[in-house]
Design a protein around this motif. Structure first.
Motif, PDB file in Angstrom:
ATOM      1  N   PRO A  31       0.800  -1.226   0.000  1.00  0.00           N
ATOM      2  CA  PRO A  31       0.000   0.000   0.000  1.00  0.00           C
ATOM      3  C   PRO A  31       0.840   1.287   0.000  1.00  0.00           C
ATOM      4  O   PRO A  31       0.282   2.372   0.141  1.00  0.00           O
ATOM      5  CB  PRO A  31      -0.776  -0.118   1.319  1.00  0.00           C
ATOM      6  CG  PRO A  31       0.199  -0.792   2.234  1.00  0.00           C
ATOM      7  CD  PRO A  31       0.943  -1.780   1.366  1.00  0.00           C
ATOM      8  N   TRP A  32       2.173   1.169  -0.139  1.00  0.00           N
ATOM      9  CA  TRP A  32       3.013   2.369  -0.031  1.00  0.00           C
ATOM     10  C   TRP A  32       2.960   3.209  -1.312  1.00  0.00           C
ATOM     11  O   TRP A  32       2.826   4.412  -1.243  1.00  0.00           O
ATOM     12  CB  TRP A  32       4.449   1.970   0.322  1.00  0.00           C
ATOM     13  CG  TRP A  32       4.484   1.221   1.606  1.00  0.00           C
ATOM     14  CD1 TRP A  32       4.481   1.738   2.867  1.00  0.00           C
ATOM     15  CD2 TRP A  32       4.449  -0.195   1.756  1.00  0.00           C
ATOM     16  NE1 TRP A  32       4.464   0.741   3.801  1.00  0.00           N
ATOM     17  CE2 TRP A  32       4.446  -0.470   3.148  1.00  0.00           C
ATOM     18  CE3 TRP A  32       4.434  -1.279   0.879  1.00  0.00           C
ATOM     19  CZ2 TRP A  32       4.427  -1.764   3.656  1.00  0.00           C
ATOM     20  CZ3 TRP A  32       4.418  -2.566   1.387  1.00  0.00           C
ATOM     21  CH2 TRP A  32       4.412  -2.797   2.768  1.00  0.00           C
ATOM     22  N   ASP A  33       3.106   2.584  -2.433  1.00  0.00           N
ATOM     23  CA  ASP A  33       2.884   3.288  -3.718  1.00  0.00           C
ATOM     24  C   ASP A  33       3.408   4.734  -3.762  1.00  0.00           C
ATOM     25  O   ASP A  33       2.627   5.666  -3.718  1.00  0.00           O
ATOM     26  CB  ASP A  33       1.390   3.310  -4.068  1.00  0.00           C
ATOM     27  CG  ASP A  33       0.797   1.918  -4.268  1.00  0.00           C
ATOM     28  OD1 ASP A  33       1.475   1.052  -4.809  1.00  0.00           O
ATOM     29  OD2 ASP A  33      -0.364   1.733  -3.873  1.00  0.00           O
ATOM     30  N   SER A  34       4.700   5.044  -3.839  1.00  0.00           N
ATOM     31  CA  SER A  34       5.707   4.108  -4.242  1.00  0.00           C
ATOM     32  C   SER A  34       7.096   4.509  -3.724  1.00  0.00           C
ATOM     33  O   SER A  34       7.995   3.683  -3.673  1.00  0.00           O
ATOM     34  CB  SER A  34       5.719   4.003  -5.774  1.00  0.00           C
ATOM     35  OG  SER A  34       6.036   5.278  -6.347  1.00  0.00           O
ATOM     36  N   LEU A  35       7.269   5.798  -3.342  1.00  0.00           N
ATOM     37  CA  LEU A  35       8.588   6.213  -2.856  1.00  0.00           C
ATOM     38  C   LEU A  35       8.602   6.229  -1.334  1.00  0.00           C
ATOM     39  O   LEU A  35       8.773   7.264  -0.695  1.00  0.00           O
ATOM     40  CB  LEU A  35       8.974   7.589  -3.406  1.00  0.00           C
ATOM     41  CG  LEU A  35      10.436   7.999  -3.157  1.00  0.00           C
ATOM     42  CD1 LEU A  35      11.387   7.216  -4.046  1.00  0.00           C
ATOM     43  CD2 LEU A  35      10.633   9.493  -3.349  1.00  0.00           C
ATOM     44  N   ASN A  36       8.410   5.070  -0.730  1.00  0.00           N
ATOM     45  CA  ASN A  36       8.508   4.965   0.720  1.00  0.00           C
ATOM     46  C   ASN A  36       9.972   4.961   1.125  1.00  0.00           C
ATOM     47  O   ASN A  36      10.764   4.154   0.642  1.00  0.00           O
ATOM     48  CB  ASN A  36       7.837   3.680   1.211  1.00  0.00           C
ATOM     49  CG  ASN A  36       8.160   3.409   2.667  1.00  0.00           C
ATOM     50  OD1 ASN A  36       8.161   4.318   3.495  1.00  0.00           O
ATOM     51  ND2 ASN A  36       8.483   2.156   2.976  1.00  0.00           N
ATOM     52  N   LEU A  37      10.328   5.839   2.072  1.00  0.00           N
ATOM     53  CA  LEU A  37      11.704   5.942   2.546  1.00  0.00           C
ATOM     54  C   LEU A  37      11.889   5.394   3.953  1.00  0.00           C
ATOM     55  O   LEU A  37      12.983   5.458   4.505  1.00  0.00           O
ATOM     56  CB  LEU A  37      12.152   7.412   2.507  1.00  0.00           C
ATOM     57  CG  LEU A  37      12.030   8.090   1.136  1.00  0.00           C
ATOM     58  CD1 LEU A  37      12.397   9.564   1.244  1.00  0.00           C
ATOM     59  CD2 LEU A  37      12.883   7.384   0.103  1.00  0.00           C
ATOM     60  N   GLY A  38      10.816   4.843   4.514  1.00  0.00           N
ATOM     61  CA  GLY A  38      10.877   4.393   5.900  1.00  0.00           C
ATOM     62  C   GLY A  38      11.085   2.900   6.042  1.00  0.00           C
ATOM     63  O   GLY A  38      10.300   2.108   5.526  1.00  0.00           O
ATOM     64  N   LEU A  39      12.142   2.516   6.748  1.00  0.00           N
ATOM     65  CA  LEU A  39      12.303   1.132   7.174  1.00  0.00           C
ATOM     66  C   LEU A  39      11.425   0.906   8.403  1.00  0.00           C
ATOM     67  O   LEU A  39      11.053   1.836   9.103  1.00  0.00           O
ATOM     68  CB  LEU A  39      13.766   0.848   7.515  1.00  0.00           C
ATOM     69  CG  LEU A  39      14.753   0.877   6.342  1.00  0.00           C
ATOM     70  CD1 LEU A  39      16.188   0.877   6.846  1.00  0.00           C
ATOM     71  CD2 LEU A  39      14.526  -0.317   5.413  1.00  0.00           C
ATOM     72  N   GLY A  40      11.068  -0.325   8.676  1.00  0.00           N
ATOM     73  CA  GLY A  40      10.282  -0.614   9.867  1.00  0.00           C
ATOM     74  C   GLY A  40       8.806  -0.344   9.722  1.00  0.00           C
ATOM     75  O   GLY A  40       8.081  -0.287  10.728  1.00  0.00           O
ATOM     76  N   VAL A  41       8.325  -0.184   8.478  1.00  0.00           N
ATOM     77  CA  VAL A  41       6.881   0.030   8.282  1.00  0.00           C
ATOM     78  C   VAL A  41       6.275  -1.100   7.462  1.00  0.00           C
ATOM     79  O   VAL A  41       5.153  -0.986   6.974  1.00  0.00           O
ATOM     80  CB  VAL A  41       6.600   1.393   7.612  1.00  0.00           C
ATOM     81  CG1 VAL A  41       7.053   2.529   8.503  1.00  0.00           C
ATOM     82  CG2 VAL A  41       7.246   1.490   6.235  1.00  0.00           C
ATOM     83  N   GLY A  42       7.019  -2.198   7.325  1.00  0.00           N
ATOM     84  CA  GLY A  42       6.507  -3.369   6.627  1.00  0.00           C
ATOM     85  C   GLY A  42       6.961  -3.507   5.193  1.00  0.00           C
ATOM     86  O   GLY A  42       6.752  -4.560   4.572  1.00  0.00           O
ATOM     87  N   ASP A  43       7.580  -2.470   4.653  1.00  0.00           N
ATOM     88  CA  ASP A  43       8.055  -2.512   3.270  1.00  0.00           C
ATOM     89  C   ASP A  43       9.347  -3.329   3.193  1.00  0.00           C
ATOM     90  O   ASP A  43      10.072  -3.479   4.187  1.00  0.00           O
ATOM     91  CB  ASP A  43       8.305  -1.078   2.778  1.00  0.00           C
ATOM     92  CG  ASP A  43       8.346  -0.949   1.267  1.00  0.00           C
ATOM     93  OD1 ASP A  43       8.238  -1.981   0.577  1.00  0.00           O
ATOM     94  OD2 ASP A  43       8.498   0.184   0.775  1.00  0.00           O
ATOM     95  N   ASP A  44       9.644  -3.844   1.997  1.00  0.00           N
ATOM     96  CA  ASP A  44      10.879  -4.597   1.782  1.00  0.00           C
ATOM     97  C   ASP A  44      12.089  -3.685   1.967  1.00  0.00           C
ATOM     98  O   ASP A  44      12.164  -2.602   1.369  1.00  0.00           O
ATOM     99  CB  ASP A  44      10.881  -5.182   0.365  1.00  0.00           C
ATOM    100  CG  ASP A  44      12.183  -5.870   0.032  1.00  0.00           C
ATOM    101  OD1 ASP A  44      12.429  -6.966   0.554  1.00  0.00           O
ATOM    102  OD2 ASP A  44      12.968  -5.286  -0.759  1.00  0.00           O
ATOM    103  N   ALA A  45      13.055  -4.110   2.788  1.00  0.00           N
ATOM    104  CA  ALA A  45      14.205  -3.265   3.113  1.00  0.00           C
ATOM    105  C   ALA A  45      15.031  -2.926   1.879  1.00  0.00           C
ATOM    106  O   ALA A  45      15.512  -1.795   1.724  1.00  0.00           O
ATOM    107  CB  ALA A  45      15.079  -3.949   4.163  1.00  0.00           C
TER     108      ALA A  45
END
Length: 248
Positions: A31-45
């Motif tokens: 659900p990040w779509d698409s430039l997520n910069l945060g680690l620790g929020v469930g996105d692939d590191a």
């Protein structure tokens, strides 16, 4: 030159590069779509690191971030990178060219500072605890100690949840407003709220910063940016966008 990702550029004077990323242009899936910069929020590191590398390209070098803990500590950065893990700090100062500094946010207030004459830049992450306990005065003190002058200092208050959307319990509003009266607000539906961007703006002006820009974009209602409150209401994790500033 067209940036490799869409960014919101802001003017902090000659020789300064300053911008805010959006949620667009990266590699993260839903659900990040698409430039997520945060680690620790469930996105692939690995994906997050690839997204951060895109931001580094826009900044002209590896962006240094602290480990943000909603505190008031300030760290001075003299070279790229702060080690692994970086120290806990919600504000960073840099006076060396090619050393970008940044803050991650998703409703809190990103603050960018620069003195283009003295060649000093800084960032601050001003969430509710930071506004209440003084992260803005702390970073201003550090910037001045690094050689900046109030008369030449410029600031940008970036995209954040607005005072009409940041609902809080009435007792919390009273506590924060007792320290920072400008933070008192009311939601668009009539309940107690805090206006953190306005509070930061007032803190900067009260300290003597003459040139303060405000980006009037609410992260909760503008899905160009990540929002913890909006994502929580939808039952999904929130990504992080960034504010970045560097001497060029």
């Amino acid at each position: 030159m067209t940036p490799v990702i869409p960014v919101l550029e802001v003017d902090l004077g000659p020789g300064i590069r300053a911008f805010f990323t959006t949620r667009h242009g990266g590699r993260s899936g839903a659900p990040w779509d698409s430039l997520n910069l945060g680690l620790g929020v469930g996105d692939d590191a690995g994906t997050v690191r690839a997204n951060r590398a895109l931001v580094d390209q826009v900044a002209g070098g590896q962006v240094t971030f602290g480990t943000q803990v909603h505190g008031t500590d300030v760290v001075t950065v003299t070279a790229r990178g702060l080690g692994a893990p970086p120290p806990e700090a919600d504000a960073l100062v840099a006076a060396a060219p090619g050393v970008p500094v940044g803050v991650y946010v998703a409703d809190c207030v990103p603050v960018l500072l620069a003195d283009p004459r003295a060649r000093v830049v800084a960032v601050a992450h001003a969430g509710r605890p930071g506004v209440e306990h003084g992260v803005v005065p702390a970073v201003l003190e550090a910037v001045l100690a690094a050689g900046a002058r109030l008369g030449d200092l410029r600031a940008v208050v970036g995209p954040a949840v607005c005072g009409e959307c940041y609902e809080v319990p009435a007792e919390l509003q009273e506590r924060v407003a007792a320290r920072v009266p400008a933070a008192r607000s009311q939601t668009s539906w009539g309940t107690a709220a805090l206006d953190l961007p306005r509070a930061v703006e007032v803190q900067l002006e009260a300290a003597g910063v003459r040139r303060v820009q405000r980006v009037h974009r609410c992260t909760r209602t503008d899905d160009t940016f990540f929002s913890h409150r909006r994502s929580s209401a939808a039952g999904t994790p929130a990504g992080r966008f960034a504010g970045v500033v560097t001497l060029v």
